[in-house]
Every structure is written in C-alpha cells, then in structure tokens.
Write a protein that holds these residues in place. Structure first.
Motif: not given
Length: 167
Positions: A49-62, A109-113, A40-47
């Motif tokens: 980066v993918d969004a390329d903007r800050p997200l609210t906790m609600t957006e992350l929860a959804d 970037d460290t874990v992605l490969p 879930v930590q990986f998913e938070i970081l990836a989301k």
C-alpha cells in the motif's frame, strides 16, 4: 578477543531488545485477533500500500527482515486468501511481481486502527514530542548503519546440503 560491552551499553541493549519484544508481541496478538495476520503478512500488505505500485519479491525481501523462503511462504498464504496476487514480471523474466488486491486493502484497513492503538499506547504515550523526534533520529541512524550491509536478497543461497552439514 572482542572487547566487552560497557555496563551502560549492556543496559541499553537489553532495554532495547526487551522493549522491542514486548511491542512486537502485543502487535502480533492484535494482528492475529483482528485480522488473522502474522506480523510479516501485515508488513507485506502495508509495504504494498505504501509503495502504491506492485513490488517484486526481491524488493519485499529487502524491505522485510525475513528469509526468502519464509517470505515466499507468507506470500503464498496471502495469495491463497486473495489478499495479494503474484505473477511473472513482463520486464524481468526472473522477477515475480506482487500486487495487493481490494480484499488485501480491506484487511489492512480492518487491522490498522487497532495496530495504531497498540503502538501509540505502548510506545508513544510514554514519550514527549521531543522524545519521539530524538528516538526517531537515533533509530533511523541505527537502522541506516545496519542497512549499510548488502541486502539479504543479495546473499548467496546456501544449499540444503551445506545447511545440514552446519547443524
């Protein structure tokens, strides 16, 4: 009374859940070993980066299938490591805005490969290009069907007292 699943439906269900569990386990092992991250930590970081903007906790929860309290805890761990920042929204006083830091991008970037290697090796190497397209189409349709329900963040919070009574 609910109608029983057909034998082919039962086989498909068990194959899907077993394959997902095996892949999830391997991914979790890789993320812990190479980056000290939970899935879930990986998913938070990836989301983020993918969004390329800050997200609210609600957006992350959804977007992350995880409890609100669990997500808040995981975000707290990431913040303590300096991988994200959280602050109150300037637009909505009720919202908390989450931003990935440079250290968070480096950790991703460290874990992605290794993550890509695990996913490719366990999932995609067993499939043809046509299989990947068909599986992607099927899983997108299934996910979209499941997501037709209101997001988890829209569900009313249960009080601790009612949770204790239910157990």
């Amino acid at each position: 009374m609910a109608k029983a699943l057909q034998p082919s439906q039962m086989r498909t269900y068990f194959a899907l859940t077993e394959a997902a569990s095996l892949l999830q386990y391997a991914v979790q092992q890789q993320l812990r070993a190479e980056g000290g991250l939970s899935y879930v930590q990986f998913e938070i970081l990836a989301k983020l980066v993918d969004a390329d903007r800050p997200l609210t906790m609600t957006e992350l929860a959804d977007g992350v299938v995880y409890s609100r309290s669990g997500l808040t805890h995981q975000a707290g761990l990431l913040e303590a490591e300096g991988l994200i920042t959280r602050q109150g929204s300037t637009v909505d006083q009720r919202a908390t805005v989450v931003t990935i830091t440079k250290a968070g991008r480096r950790r991703l970037d460290t874990v992605l490969p290794g993550h890509i290697d695990v996913v490719r090796g366990l999932l995609f190497d067993a499939l043809s290009a046509d299989d990947v397209r068909a599986l992607g189409d099927l899983m997108t349709r299934i996910r979209d069907h499941m997501r037709e329900q209101p997001p988890r963040s829209a569900a009313p919070r249960r009080s601790r007292a009612s949770s204790d009574r239910d157990n």
